[in-house]
Write a protein that holds these residues in place. Sequence first.
Motif, PDB file in Angstrom:
ATOM      1  N   TYR A  47       0.852  -1.185   0.000  1.00  0.00           N
ATOM      2  CA  TYR A  47       0.000   0.000   0.000  1.00  0.00           C
ATOM      3  C   TYR A  47       0.884   1.230   0.000  1.00  0.00           C
ATOM      4  O   TYR A  47       2.034   1.176   0.422  1.00  0.00           O
ATOM      5  CB  TYR A  47      -0.891   0.049   1.258  1.00  0.00           C
ATOM      6  CG  TYR A  47      -2.211  -0.633   1.141  1.00  0.00           C
ATOM      7  CD1 TYR A  47      -2.372  -1.965   1.525  1.00  0.00           C
ATOM      8  CD2 TYR A  47      -3.334   0.049   0.663  1.00  0.00           C
ATOM      9  CE1 TYR A  47      -3.598  -2.600   1.426  1.00  0.00           C
ATOM     10  CE2 TYR A  47      -4.572  -0.591   0.564  1.00  0.00           C
ATOM     11  CZ  TYR A  47      -4.689  -1.911   0.947  1.00  0.00           C
ATOM     12  OH  TYR A  47      -5.908  -2.540   0.862  1.00  0.00           O
ATOM     13  N   LYS A  57      -3.957   1.052  -3.032  1.00  0.00           N
ATOM     14  CA  LYS A  57      -3.356  -0.277  -3.103  1.00  0.00           C
ATOM     15  C   LYS A  57      -2.122  -0.274  -3.989  1.00  0.00           C
ATOM     16  O   LYS A  57      -2.062   0.415  -5.004  1.00  0.00           O
ATOM     17  CB  LYS A  57      -4.372  -1.275  -3.658  1.00  0.00           C
ATOM     18  CG  LYS A  57      -5.597  -1.458  -2.784  1.00  0.00           C
ATOM     19  CD  LYS A  57      -6.584  -2.406  -3.446  1.00  0.00           C
ATOM     20  CE  LYS A  57      -7.824  -2.588  -2.580  1.00  0.00           C
ATOM     21  NZ  LYS A  57      -8.822  -3.475  -3.215  1.00  0.00           N
ATOM     22  N   GLU A  62      -3.619  -7.762  -0.858  1.00  0.00           N
ATOM     23  CA  GLU A  62      -4.540  -8.730  -0.239  1.00  0.00           C
ATOM     24  C   GLU A  62      -4.022  -9.169   1.124  1.00  0.00           C
ATOM     25  O   GLU A  62      -2.874  -9.588   1.265  1.00  0.00           O
ATOM     26  CB  GLU A  62      -4.708  -9.948  -1.150  1.00  0.00           C
ATOM     27  CG  GLU A  62      -5.393  -9.666  -2.478  1.00  0.00           C
ATOM     28  CD  GLU A  62      -4.477  -9.000  -3.489  1.00  0.00           C
ATOM     29  OE1 GLU A  62      -4.982  -8.372  -4.422  1.00  0.00           O
ATOM     30  OE2 GLU A  62      -3.229  -9.116  -3.321  1.00  0.00           O
ATOM     31  N   GLY A  63      -4.907  -9.111   2.111  1.00  0.00           N
ATOM     32  CA  GLY A  63      -4.571  -9.551   3.453  1.00  0.00           C
ATOM     33  C   GLY A  63      -3.998  -8.460   4.337  1.00  0.00           C
ATOM     34  O   GLY A  63      -3.646  -8.714   5.491  1.00  0.00           O
ATOM     35  N   TYR A  64      -3.902  -7.252   3.800  1.00  0.00           N
ATOM     36  CA  TYR A  64      -3.324  -6.136   4.545  1.00  0.00           C
ATOM     37  C   TYR A  64      -4.288  -4.964   4.594  1.00  0.00           C
ATOM     38  O   TYR A  64      -5.132  -4.793   3.726  1.00  0.00           O
ATOM     39  CB  TYR A  64      -2.022  -5.660   3.896  1.00  0.00           C
ATOM     40  CG  TYR A  64      -0.977  -6.715   3.722  1.00  0.00           C
ATOM     41  CD1 TYR A  64      -0.869  -7.421   2.511  1.00  0.00           C
ATOM     42  CD2 TYR A  64      -0.081  -7.017   4.738  1.00  0.00           C
ATOM     43  CE1 TYR A  64       0.093  -8.395   2.339  1.00  0.00           C
ATOM     44  CE2 TYR A  64       0.896  -7.993   4.569  1.00  0.00           C
ATOM     45  CZ  TYR A  64       0.974  -8.677   3.365  1.00  0.00           C
ATOM     46  OH  TYR A  64       1.945  -9.641   3.197  1.00  0.00           O
ATOM     47  N   LYS A  65      -4.148  -4.168   5.628  1.00  0.00           N
ATOM     48  CA  LYS A  65      -4.847  -2.891   5.727  1.00  0.00           C
ATOM     49  C   LYS A  65      -3.860  -1.842   6.199  1.00  0.00           C
ATOM     50  O   LYS A  65      -2.860  -2.157   6.859  1.00  0.00           O
ATOM     51  CB  LYS A  65      -6.008  -2.978   6.741  1.00  0.00           C
ATOM     52  CG  LYS A  65      -7.217  -3.734   6.272  1.00  0.00           C
ATOM     53  CD  LYS A  65      -8.260  -3.857   7.390  1.00  0.00           C
ATOM     54  CE  LYS A  65      -8.684  -2.539   7.943  1.00  0.00           C
ATOM     55  NZ  LYS A  65      -9.731  -2.663   8.974  1.00  0.00           N
ATOM     56  N   GLN A  85       2.225 -14.776   4.489  1.00  0.00           N
ATOM     57  CA  GLN A  85       2.607 -13.397   4.785  1.00  0.00           C
ATOM     58  C   GLN A  85       3.923 -13.336   5.567  1.00  0.00           C
ATOM     59  O   GLN A  85       4.366 -12.244   5.956  1.00  0.00           O
ATOM     60  CB  GLN A  85       1.495 -12.680   5.543  1.00  0.00           C
ATOM     61  CG  GLN A  85       0.260 -12.462   4.666  1.00  0.00           C
ATOM     62  CD  GLN A  85      -0.884 -11.804   5.406  1.00  0.00           C
ATOM     63  OE1 GLN A  85      -1.409 -12.372   6.381  1.00  0.00           O
ATOM     64  NE2 GLN A  85      -1.277 -10.640   4.967  1.00  0.00           N
TER      65      GLN A  85
END
Lengths: 114, 117
Positions: A47, A57, A62-65, A85
């Motif tokens: 990101y 993004k 995917e799988g992160y914020k 990850q």
Amino acid sequence: EAQVTQNPRYLITVTGKKLTVTCSQNMNHEYMSWYRQDPGLGLRQIYYSMNVEVTDKGDVPEGYKVSRKEKRNFPLILESPSPNQTSLYFCASSVVGVASYGYTFGSGTRLTVV
Amino acid sequence: AQSVSQHNHHVILSEAASLELGCNYSYGGTVNLFWYVQYPGQHLQLLLKYFSGDPLVKGIKGFEAEFIKSKFSFNLRKPSVQWSDTAEYFCAVFLNAGGTSYGKLTFGQGTILTVHP
């Protein structure tokens, strides 16, 4: 000293246990970004953020914020970590016009998800 | 999408040998180019960068790189390597699209350089 500070440097966690990796810079940079580094794949962007409350993004989100509530901080959140990850994570920051200066990188966070 | 390719995964040299690491990118527009170095256990540090002008760019620690637009290349060179140059080297490209100042650096896969004393 101008720097990007990441914490923790090392982290071992279990699958599914939420975690946050913090990133802070003291250079008043507008741009911040998260990368993951995996052998043979180089650095891939997760990101990035152009300024407070502005995030987007990268190549592998995917799988992160992330969130950018303050200019200096850009935490990376893994809501439900999985073994894929497991990686070395770098936070980076830059002034406006990243092309002119390149990024300043943090020291990295080595994450292992078991 | 733009991509960056580094030809060699691992290069092994003896001290005083000359070095050239290849980097090619796939984008026909205006780009800004970087080489970063990562010493063992450390974060990435900027070696040199190219924006415009003289295609031969000099960086820190005796490194230089040449931008050849027709070949979409930005190869890194050093005339005489030292043991302390042992590190991983990353080429990176920033897509300079119409003055847009945000975006990302796209990195190559990295080249590990091992220099034997």
